[in-house]
Design an enzyme around this catalytic site. Structure first.
Site, PDB file in Angstrom:
ATOM      1  N   GLN A   1       0.737  -1.149  -0.009  1.00  0.00           N
ATOM      2  CA  GLN A   1       0.085  -0.010  -0.015  1.00  0.00           C
ATOM      3  C   GLN A   1       0.748   1.296  -0.162  1.00  0.00           C
ATOM      4  O   GLN A   1       0.451   2.489  -0.149  1.00  0.00           O
ATOM      5  CB  GLN A   1      -1.074   0.019   1.360  1.00  0.00           C
ATOM      6  CG  GLN A   1      -1.988  -1.233   1.429  1.00  0.00           C
ATOM      7  CD  GLN A   1      -2.488  -1.285   2.613  1.00  0.00           C
ATOM      8  OE1 GLN A   1      -3.490  -0.548   2.955  1.00  0.00           O
ATOM      9  NE2 GLN A   1      -2.002  -2.153   3.479  1.00  0.00           N
TER      10      GLN A   1
ATOM     11  N   ASP B   1       6.487   4.557  -1.538  1.00  0.00           N
ATOM     12  CA  ASP B   1       7.955   4.755  -1.197  1.00  0.00           C
ATOM     13  C   ASP B   1       8.951   4.335  -2.199  1.00  0.00           C
ATOM     14  O   ASP B   1      10.028   4.822  -2.275  1.00  0.00           O
ATOM     15  CB  ASP B   1       8.215   4.901   0.196  1.00  0.00           C
ATOM     16  CG  ASP B   1       7.831   3.544   0.915  1.00  0.00           C
ATOM     17  OD1 ASP B   1       8.385   2.529  -0.030  1.00  0.00           O
ATOM     18  OD2 ASP B   1       7.544   3.568   2.074  1.00  0.00           O
TER      19      ASP B   1
ATOM     20  N   HIS C   1      -1.167   1.545  -4.398  1.00  0.00           N
ATOM     21  CA  HIS C   1      -1.708   2.898  -4.304  1.00  0.00           C
ATOM     22  C   HIS C   1      -0.642   3.727  -5.098  1.00  0.00           C
ATOM     23  O   HIS C   1      -0.837   5.050  -5.104  1.00  0.00           O
ATOM     24  CB  HIS C   1      -1.686   3.569  -2.960  1.00  0.00           C
ATOM     25  CG  HIS C   1      -2.790   2.838  -2.063  1.00  0.00           C
ATOM     26  ND1 HIS C   1      -2.602   2.526  -0.819  1.00  0.00           N
ATOM     27  CD2 HIS C   1      -4.040   2.384  -2.426  1.00  0.00           C
ATOM     28  CE1 HIS C   1      -3.509   1.866  -0.457  1.00  0.00           C
ATOM     29  NE2 HIS C   1      -4.607   1.792  -1.215  1.00  0.00           N
TER      30      HIS C   1
ATOM     31  N   CYS D   1       1.419  13.419 -16.599  1.00  0.00           N
ATOM     32  CA  CYS D   1       1.073  14.780 -17.135  1.00  0.00           C
ATOM     33  C   CYS D   1      -0.561  14.554 -17.137  1.00  0.00           C
ATOM     34  O   CYS D   1      -0.773  13.658 -17.714  1.00  0.00           O
ATOM     35  CB  CYS D   1       1.606  15.262 -18.499  1.00  0.00           C
ATOM     36  SG  CYS D   1       1.006  16.703 -19.316  1.00  0.00           S
TER      37      CYS D   1
ATOM     38  N   CYS E   1      -1.561  15.386 -21.423  1.00  0.00           N
ATOM     39  CA  CYS E   1      -1.035  14.384 -22.865  1.00  0.00           C
ATOM     40  C   CYS E   1      -0.808  12.984 -22.217  1.00  0.00           C
ATOM     41  O   CYS E   1      -0.631  12.191 -22.951  1.00  0.00           O
ATOM     42  CB  CYS E   1       0.247  15.117 -23.313  1.00  0.00           C
ATOM     43  SG  CYS E   1       1.738  14.820 -22.304  1.00  0.00           S
TER      44      CYS E   1
ATOM     45  N   GLY F   1       2.755  -4.433   9.143  1.00  0.00           N
ATOM     46  CA  GLY F   1       2.534  -2.912   9.262  1.00  0.00           C
ATOM     47  C   GLY F   1       1.412  -2.429   8.681  1.00  0.00           C
ATOM     48  O   GLY F   1       1.355  -1.384   8.182  1.00  0.00           O
TER      49      GLY F   1
ATOM     50  N   ASN G   1       2.746  -6.855  13.257  1.00  0.00           N
ATOM     51  CA  ASN G   1       2.359  -5.515  13.645  1.00  0.00           C
ATOM     52  C   ASN G   1       2.702  -5.091  15.063  1.00  0.00           C
ATOM     53  O   ASN G   1       2.540  -6.095  15.842  1.00  0.00           O
ATOM     54  CB  ASN G   1       0.688  -5.349  13.502  1.00  0.00           C
ATOM     55  CG  ASN G   1       0.272  -5.049  11.815  1.00  0.00           C
ATOM     56  OD1 ASN G   1       0.968  -4.055  11.549  1.00  0.00           O
ATOM     57  ND2 ASN G   1      -0.667  -5.476  11.520  1.00  0.00           N
TER      58      ASN G   1
ATOM     59  N   ALA H   1       8.887  -4.656  12.438  1.00  0.00           N
ATOM     60  CA  ALA H   1       9.062  -5.327  11.139  1.00  0.00           C
ATOM     61  C   ALA H   1      10.596  -5.837  11.163  1.00  0.00           C
ATOM     62  O   ALA H   1      10.856  -7.106  10.804  1.00  0.00           O
ATOM     63  CB  ALA H   1       8.575  -4.574  10.057  1.00  0.00           C
TER      64      ALA H   1
END
Length: 243
Positions: free
Chosen positions: A100, A103, A118, A126, A129, A187, A213, A232
């Site tokens: 998810q 980064d 995501h 852009c 275009c 996580g 978690n 983790a």
């Protein structure tokens, strides 16, 4: 055997083990989560990544996005958890990762089969275009970064509020979840829709669920078979010794 040894044995015997990761895996790389203690939305207004706000106020949106995302994520490095997952994929033990996160740290750690559910901060599109560019190729310090081809406004290639999930990413993640016989959740609180449904899909198709978690999640009491309430990096550092 203790639980970590049992899980290591399950992973080694699995035919299609995958990782399912959220913001918690990157916290130890210095990237704050969106919610909870120290969360970004405690400090910033999430309206700046609403699609309608971006179109009507691109300068202000970019100003805030630089602070919210690009400053912290641009300098972050993969941690032990990212690295072990990458190593396990190289060895053919982990088949892929659904993340998810936007980064890019899984890829930086060597993972190849990564579905960025995501999207990512590492490419820009852009809005006129449709051309895409690596973020590293564009000067994003400008008030409004613009397309070198048509001068249209560039938008980060992650999902804004009010924007649908990329169909290709959705389909790939769903297929991966269906094929999985073992899912390692890392996580994530399991609250962001529709991503949160993917481990439930895997479980319905017979997958074992391992959860890592620091706090209990929406999965813990419903589908998790083995719960490790720890950081983790600590879990994967220990797991590595048994694989």
């Amino acid at each position: 055997m203790n639980n970590i040894e049992i899980v290591a044995d399950l992973i080694k015997k699995s035919k299609y083990a995958i990782g399912f990761t959220g913001a918690g895996i990157s916290v130890e790389s210095g990237i704050p989560p969106f919610t909870g203690a120290g969360g970004l939305w405690n400090k910033y207004d999430p309206k700046f990544i609403e699609l309608s706000f971006f179109y009507s106020n691109p300068k202000k949106s970019w100003e805030e996005m630089r602070k919210i995302f690009f400053n912290s994520m641009g300098t972050a490095k993969p941690n032990k958890a990212h690295q072990v997952l990458g190593d396990l994929e190289k060895k053919g033990i982990i088949k892929g990762i659904i993340t998810q996160n936007i980064d890019g740290l899984h890829q930086a750690a060597g993972s190849k089969n990564v579905v960025e559910f995501h999207g990512t901060i590492n490419t820009l599109a852009c809005i006129d275009c449709g051309l895409r560019y690596k973020t590293s190729e564009i000067d994003i310090s400008k008030d409004i970064p613009r397309c070198p081809s048509c001068n249209g406004i560039l938008k980060p290639d992650f999902v804004f509020y009010g924007e649908g999930i990329n169909k290709n990413n959705y389909d790939k993640a769903t297929n991966m979840a269906i094929k999985a016989d073992l899912v390692i959740i890392v996580g994530t609180a399991g609250q962001v829709m529709p991503a949160c449904y993917l481990p439930f899909t895997s479980q319905r198709y017979g997958a074992k669920i391992v959860e890592v978690n620091t706090l209990e999640s929406a999965y813990t009491d419903q589908i998790t078979d083995y719960f490790f309430q720890t950081k983790a990096t600590e879990f994967f550092g220990e797991l590595e010794k048994h694989l």
